[in-house]
Design a protein around this motif. Structure first.
Motif, PDB file in Angstrom:
ATOM      1  N   PRO A  77       0.842  -1.214   0.000  1.00 47.57           N
ATOM      2  CA  PRO A  77       0.000   0.000   0.000  1.00 47.57           C
ATOM      3  C   PRO A  77       0.869   1.252   0.000  1.00 47.57           C
ATOM      4  O   PRO A  77       1.922   1.294   0.633  1.00 47.57           O
ATOM      5  N   GLN A  78       0.408   2.257  -0.719  1.00 47.57           N
ATOM      6  CA  GLN A  78       1.182   3.497  -0.803  1.00 47.57           C
ATOM      7  C   GLN A  78       0.241   4.640  -1.135  1.00 47.57           C
ATOM      8  O   GLN A  78      -0.502   4.572  -2.126  1.00 47.57           O
ATOM      9  N   ALA A  79       0.278   5.672  -0.316  1.00 55.48           N
ATOM     10  CA  ALA A  79      -0.557   6.841  -0.563  1.00 55.48           C
ATOM     11  C   ALA A  79      -0.143   7.505  -1.878  1.00 55.48           C
ATOM     12  O   ALA A  79       1.012   7.420  -2.298  1.00 55.48           O
ATOM     13  N   GLU A  80      -1.097   8.171  -2.511  1.00 57.30           N
ATOM     14  CA  GLU A  80      -0.848   8.755  -3.830  1.00 57.30           C
ATOM     15  C   GLU A  80       0.364   9.674  -3.827  1.00 57.30           C
ATOM     16  O   GLU A  80       1.185   9.645  -4.754  1.00 57.30           O
ATOM     17  N   GLU A  81       0.514  10.477  -2.775  1.00 55.59           N
ATOM     18  CA  GLU A  81       1.627  11.440  -2.756  1.00 55.59           C
ATOM     19  C   GLU A  81       2.986  10.755  -2.579  1.00 55.59           C
ATOM     20  O   GLU A  81       4.030  11.371  -2.840  1.00 55.59           O
ATOM     21  N   ASP A  82       2.984   9.490  -2.157  1.00 55.51           N
ATOM     22  CA  ASP A  82       4.241   8.769  -1.942  1.00 55.51           C
ATOM     23  C   ASP A  82       4.575   7.784  -3.059  1.00 55.51           C
ATOM     24  O   ASP A  82       5.627   7.147  -3.026  1.00 55.51           O
ATOM     25  N   ARG A  83       3.686   7.641  -4.025  1.00 50.88           N
ATOM     26  CA  ARG A  83       3.899   6.641  -5.064  1.00 50.88           C
ATOM     27  C   ARG A  83       5.080   6.987  -5.954  1.00 50.88           C
ATOM     28  O   ARG A  83       5.352   8.155  -6.240  1.00 50.88           O
ATOM     29  N   GLN A  84       5.773   5.946  -6.403  1.00 49.72           N
ATOM     30  CA  GLN A  84       6.826   6.118  -7.388  1.00 49.72           C
ATOM     31  C   GLN A  84       6.201   6.550  -8.716  1.00 49.72           C
ATOM     32  O   GLN A  84       5.043   6.242  -9.005  1.00 49.72           O
ATOM     33  N   PRO A  85       6.954   7.265  -9.563  1.00 46.19           N
ATOM     34  CA  PRO A  85       6.429   7.620 -10.885  1.00 46.19           C
ATOM     35  C   PRO A  85       6.137   6.361 -11.694  1.00 46.19           C
ATOM     36  O   PRO A  85       6.556   5.255 -11.347  1.00 46.19           O
ATOM     37  N   ARG A  86       5.393   6.530 -12.780  1.00 51.14           N
ATOM     38  CA  ARG A  86       5.118   5.404 -13.681  1.00 51.14           C
ATOM     39  C   ARG A  86       6.419   4.715 -14.054  1.00 51.14           C
ATOM     40  O   ARG A  86       7.438   5.361 -14.298  1.00 51.14           O
ATOM     41  N   GLU A  87       6.397   3.381 -14.074  1.00 40.44           N
ATOM     42  CA  GLU A  87       7.610   2.645 -14.396  1.00 40.44           C
ATOM     43  C   GLU A  87       8.067   2.950 -15.816  1.00 40.44           C
ATOM     44  O   GLU A  87       7.291   3.424 -16.656  1.00 40.44           O
TER      45      GLU A  87
END
Length: 242
Positions: A77-87
């Motif tokens: 799980p990862q909040a939107e503001e902490d997500r990695q950019p698109r691979e």
């Protein structure tokens, strides 16, 4: 449900297998079997790793002479503001069939055509996945030709030549069951919006880490494998999510 990615030639046998394993009762039973067997846990940990694209790649079983591999991919799980950019946009060295076990993600496909410019790299695995290398091939333009938010229960087949990328589309955990076919190429293609040389020094990659080591024209990227106890904890966590 069959997805519309790749060439549409979903293997019936591969699709039936991943669809069966994507049933939560089947996967919970498989996880219980694995975590109760220390020998099997050690074997799986030795061939699994925290992937540069921010997911845990678990190789559950391998066919004779690597004719196939059965894998689990797990995103925490990862909040939107902490997500990695698109691979990074990439193709593969083998065809594969996937079932979304849990969660969802956004999938896109591309083709070489007038469009956005990307930095093109040749991806080559080295030393049986101890690390892989990215070697610069200049730049190319790509056009996006497909996009969809894929939900749990989706099953699709992807040809090794298809350029694609995925991105997290919700905060919760996501997991897929993957049946990988035989290797048909020694290397494949990666397309990045920024050149690998823009990062300075080594940087952490995904949960658990990994290091990028710069070299002339590209990078060697070392992967981190889970310990047996880390693997046990990861599998128990996945079971709790199901």
């Amino acid at each position: 449900m069959t997805g519309h990615l790749g060439d549409g030639t979903l293997s019936e046998r591969a699709g039936a297998l991943v669809r069966s394993l994507a049933r939560h009762d089947e996967m919970r039973s498989l996880i219980d079997h694995i975590v109760a067997d220390d020998v099997q846990l050690a074997e799986i940990a030795a061939r699994s790793y925290y992937h540069a694209n921010s997911f845990l790649k678990l190789v559950l079983a391998v066919g004779s002479e690597n004719a196939w591999k059965l894998r689990l991919h797990v995103w925490h799980p990862q909040a939107e503001e902490d997500r990695q950019p698109r691979e990074d946009i990439h193709s593969h060295r083998w065809d594969f069939t996937t079932a979304l076990l849990l969660g969802e993600y956004n999938a896109r496909e591309y083709m070489i055509a007038p469009g956005e410019e990307y930095h093109h790299y040749k991806y080559t695995p080295v030393r049986t996945d101890q690390f892989f290398s990215l070697d610069s091939l200049g730049t190319d333009q790509l056009a996006q030709v497909f996009e969809s938010n894929l939900q749990a229960g989706t099953v699709y087949h992807l040809d090794h030549r298809v350029l694609h990328s995925i991105a997290r589309s919700h905060d919760g955990p996501t997991a897929t069951v993957v049946l990988q076919g035989p290797t048909v190429r020694n290397s494949t293609n990666v397309y990045r919006t920024t050149p690998v040389g823009e990062e300075s020094g080594a940087r952490e990659l995904g949960k658990g880490g990994g290091r990028e080591i710069e070299k002339g024209g590209g990078k060697d990227i070392y992967v981190e494998r889970p310990s047996v106890e880390q693997l046990r904890a990861e599998l128990i966590q996945l079971r709790d999510w199901l």
